[in-house]
Design a protein around this motif. Structure first.
Motif, short mmCIF file in Angstrom:
data_model
loop_
_atom_site.label_atom_id
_atom_site.label_comp_id
_atom_site.label_asym_id
_atom_site.label_seq_id
_atom_site.Cartn_x
_atom_site.Cartn_y
_atom_site.Cartn_z
N GLN A 67 34.98 55.54 41.78
CA GLN A 67 34.04 54.42 41.76
C GLN A 67 34.37 53.54 40.58
N LEU A 68 34.24 52.23 40.79
CA LEU A 68 34.47 51.26 39.75
C LEU A 68 33.31 50.28 39.78
N GLN A 69 32.73 50.00 38.62
CA GLN A 69 31.58 49.11 38.54
C GLN A 69 31.95 47.93 37.65
N ARG A 70 31.80 46.70 38.18
CA ARG A 70 32.18 45.49 37.46
C ARG A 70 31.18 44.37 37.76
N PRO A 71 30.97 43.45 36.78
CA PRO A 71 30.06 42.33 37.03
C PRO A 71 30.67 41.26 37.95
N HIS A 72 32.01 41.19 38.02
CA HIS A 72 32.68 40.18 38.83
C HIS A 72 33.79 40.83 39.64
N VAL A 73 33.99 40.34 40.87
CA VAL A 73 35.08 40.81 41.72
C VAL A 73 35.74 39.59 42.34
N LEU A 74 37.05 39.56 42.28
CA LEU A 74 37.83 38.53 42.95
C LEU A 74 38.70 39.23 43.99
N ALA A 75 38.48 38.91 45.25
CA ALA A 75 39.27 39.50 46.33
C ALA A 75 40.36 38.51 46.70
N ALA A 76 41.60 38.90 46.54
CA ALA A 76 42.74 38.04 46.86
C ALA A 76 43.55 38.70 47.96
N THR A 77 43.72 38.00 49.04
CA THR A 77 44.50 38.53 50.16
C THR A 77 45.53 37.50 50.57
N SER A 78 46.56 37.95 51.24
CA SER A 78 47.56 37.01 51.73
C SER A 78 47.09 36.41 53.05
N ARG A 79 47.57 35.21 53.33
CA ARG A 79 47.23 34.58 54.60
C ARG A 79 47.96 35.29 55.71
#
Length: 188
Positions: A67-79
């Motif tokens: 488990q990982l707990q963070r205030p911000h998440v950026l999800a980056a995926t390829s097209r």
């Protein structure tokens, strides 16, 4: 806050030369990025912070999830090309994963049908040298047919600093040339 980069692959840049990928990985780690390779994210939930449940494929399976707990998440995926809307199965067009399968003349498995651009797949597809468009157009309309040469393709990722590749990786050269290929690496 610290930065954590999670990716399901065992190599950060799976289509790049392994030495280049290791270099980029070490640069990220030196900059303080917590790099986690071989990790599948099972779920993301949000309370006061984001909670990511994940399974580390390289860890002991009996250890359970992490488990990982963070205030911000950026999800980056390829097209990824949306091939379903094209109804390509109806014309018996063969695909390879999320890409349309083509030969070196950009011909598909359907007669007189050519493909180019992001539908050929790969995370390099947005940043290629775009020589495939004119070749596909030439081959669809005129003779003689031209070929796309993978040996001198320029690819880049828009990172800071930019990362670019010209030609084949060592693994691609071995597949293309067989035992005649030699891999020269600097010593030291």
């Amino acid at each position: 806050t610290s930065t954590v980069l999670i990716t399901p692959g065992q190599q950060l840049l799976p289509t790049a030369d392994p030495d280049i990928s290791k270099l980029v990985e070490s640069l990220l780690m030196a900059a303080g990025v917590d790099l986690r390779l071989g990790v599948d994210i099972d779920s993301v939930s949000y309370g006061k912070e984001f909670i990511l449940q994940f399974m580390d494929k390289s860890a002991d399976k009996s250890a359970g999830g992490n488990q990982l707990q963070r205030p911000h998440v950026l999800a980056a995926t390829s097209r990824q090309p949306q091939l379903e809307a094209l109804n390509i199965k109806r014309i018996k067009l063969q695909t390879s994963g999320t890409a349309i399968a083509v030969d070196d003349q950009l011909k598909t498995t359907c007669p007189r049908c050519f493909a180019f651009g992001p539908c050929l797949g790969g995370y390099w597809s947005d940043h290629r040298d775009h020589q495939d468009g004119p070749v596909a157009l030439q081959n669809a309309l005129y003779f003689p047919w031209r070929k796309v040469h993978q040996l001198n393709r320029v690819c880049r990722l828009t990172t800071s600093p930019e990362f670019a590749r010209f030609g084949l990786t060592a693994q691609q050269a071995l597949r293309y040339y067989g035992p005649a290929a030699q891999d020269y690496r600097p010593i030291g």
